[in-house]
Design an enzyme around this catalytic site. Structure first.
Site, mmCIF file in Angstrom:
data_model
loop_
_atom_site.group_PDB
_atom_site.id
_atom_site.type_symbol
_atom_site.label_atom_id
_atom_site.label_comp_id
_atom_site.label_asym_id
_atom_site.label_seq_id
_atom_site.Cartn_x
_atom_site.Cartn_y
_atom_site.Cartn_z
ATOM 1 N N LYS A 212 -25.948 -51.739 5.783
ATOM 2 C CA LYS A 212 -25.786 -50.394 6.363
ATOM 3 C C LYS A 212 -26.922 -49.483 5.900
ATOM 4 C CE LYS A 212 -20.903 -51.208 6.644
ATOM 5 N NZ LYS A 212 -19.598 -51.204 6.003
ATOM 6 N N GLN B 126 -16.493 -48.103 1.721
ATOM 7 C CA GLN B 126 -16.402 -49.549 1.937
ATOM 8 C C GLN B 126 -15.047 -50.074 1.468
ATOM 9 O OE1 GLN B 126 -18.612 -51.361 3.581
ATOM 10 N NE2 GLN B 126 -17.500 -53.274 3.309
ATOM 11 N N ASP C 276 -16.135 -44.579 10.806
ATOM 12 C CA ASP C 276 -15.538 -45.920 10.806
ATOM 13 C C ASP C 276 -14.392 -46.005 11.825
ATOM 14 O OD1 ASP C 276 -16.298 -48.182 9.373
ATOM 15 O OD2 ASP C 276 -15.646 -47.348 7.452
HETATM 16 N N1 GUN Z 1 -15.050 -53.743 5.026
HETATM 17 C C1 GUN Z 1 -15.263 -54.745 5.936
HETATM 18 N N2 GUN Z 1 -15.624 -54.230 7.124
HETATM 19 C C2 GUN Z 1 -15.645 -52.888 6.985
HETATM 20 C C3 GUN Z 1 -15.962 -51.813 7.850
HETATM 21 O O1 GUN Z 1 -16.284 -51.996 9.041
HETATM 22 N N3 GUN Z 1 -15.876 -50.569 7.313
HETATM 23 C C4 GUN Z 1 -15.520 -50.357 6.030
HETATM 24 N N4 GUN Z 1 -15.456 -49.102 5.608
HETATM 25 N N5 GUN Z 1 -15.212 -51.316 5.187
HETATM 26 C C5 GUN Z 1 -15.285 -52.590 5.671
#
Ligand code: GUN
Length: 294
Positions: A53, A97, A120
């Site tokens: 990211k 996350q 998200d």
């Molecule tokens: N953990 C695994 N996939 C994701 C996601 O798309 N967003 C977030 N915040 N955590 C994750």
């Protein structure tokens, strides 16, 4: 029939090029999109996602405010940081996350994010808005799947889509998004899960199968009809001593046999995966555009 393989990396790259143009346009108006990224602990998969990211932000010229904190960070400290990001004008989106360490209440943490920065798409307010068909942030993986279908020329309207898996992140939201009375939706959707009596009975009727169960070989060739479109959302590590890392990634679909029967199929890796981060960037840019219009 041998399936055409949907190149998720290429589709993601095309969308990123569109985003780069939008970001340049925003910057001319004095707005740099900003993403706040919070990671607790040192889980290797989470670290790798977060690095991806941050790298993509850099590539696109999105400002990222990165906080890699120890696993022992208290929930109060985390909520305080989210509060600061909620109030920071340079931050358009907040990403915490998941999964969080056990002492943090994920529900409480997600609900602390201001829905106007919920890139998200996990906040209950965002999900509610999506369900009733209001304009809002769409959750990244389901939105990425729809973009893959649309940009591969698949007609969703009127199609029978069978979703296998009912997670809050993929199965439930994609089901809802596909049945909206909207462009790139209007599908007839069936959702199967671990208590479904005969999953194959349903998947054999599908024009489009979306496999999001989190288990290898959930979908085998005998479970799909000739010419179906197959989207594999699974990311499963299986042991492979021949690989340097000792494992390899496979999806939920038995790719080698299913590709001989499907008309279109996504590989793992290189299918849905690259789309998730791209749609996160898309949401961040959408949020910045909203700020620019204020
Ligand atoms: N953990 C695994 N996939 C994701 C996601 O798309 N967003 C977030 N915040 N955590 C994750």
């Amino acid at each position: 029939m041998t399936a055409r393989i949907i190149d998720g990396k290429q589709v993601a790259q095309n969308i990123r090029a569109e985003l780069a143009a939008e970001i340049a346009h925003l910057k001319e108006r004095g707005i740099t999109p900003g993403l706040g990224v919070i990671l607790l602990g040192d889980d290797p998969a989470s670290q790798s996602y977060v690095r991806g990211k941050e790298r993509t932000c850099k590539e696109l010229g999105i400002y990222s405010d990165n906080h890699h904190l120890p696993a022992q960070t208290t929930q109060e400290q985390l909520l305080e940081l989210i509060g600061r990001m909620n109030n920071a004008p340079a931050i358009d989106g907040i990403l915490v996350q998941l999964p969080l360490p056990g002492h943090c209440d994920e529900k409480k943490v997600i609900e602390a994010i201001d829905p106007v920065k919920d890139v998200d798409g996990f906040h209950p307010v965002t999900i509610g808005r999506m369900m009733v068909g209001e304009s809002t942030f769409l959750p990244c993986t389901p939105h990425g799947i729809i973009q893959l279908l649309v940009r591969s020329g698949v007609t969703i309207q009127g199609a029978h889509v069978v979703v296998v898996g009912r997670s809050a992140i993929v199965g439930k939201p994609i089901t809802n998004m596909l049945l909206q009375k909207k462009e790139h939706a209007n599908a007839t959707v069936t959702i199967c899960h671990t208590r479904t009596k005969d999953i194959a009975y349903h998947t054999r009727q599908a024009d489009i199968v979306i496999a999001a169960a989190g288990r290898p070989d959930t979908i085998t060739a005998d479970m799909i009809k000739e010419g179906a479109v197959v989207i594999d959302v699974g990311v499963n590590r299986i042991e492979d001593p021949s690989r340097k890392k000792g494992y390899r990634l496979v999806g939920d679909v038995d790719f080698e046999t299913v590709k001989e029967k499907a008309s279109l199929i996504t590989p793992v890796p290189g299918g849905v995966g690259p789309m998730t981060i791209t749609m996160l960037m898309y949401n961040t840019v959408e949020s910045a555009k909203e700020r620019a219009s204020e």
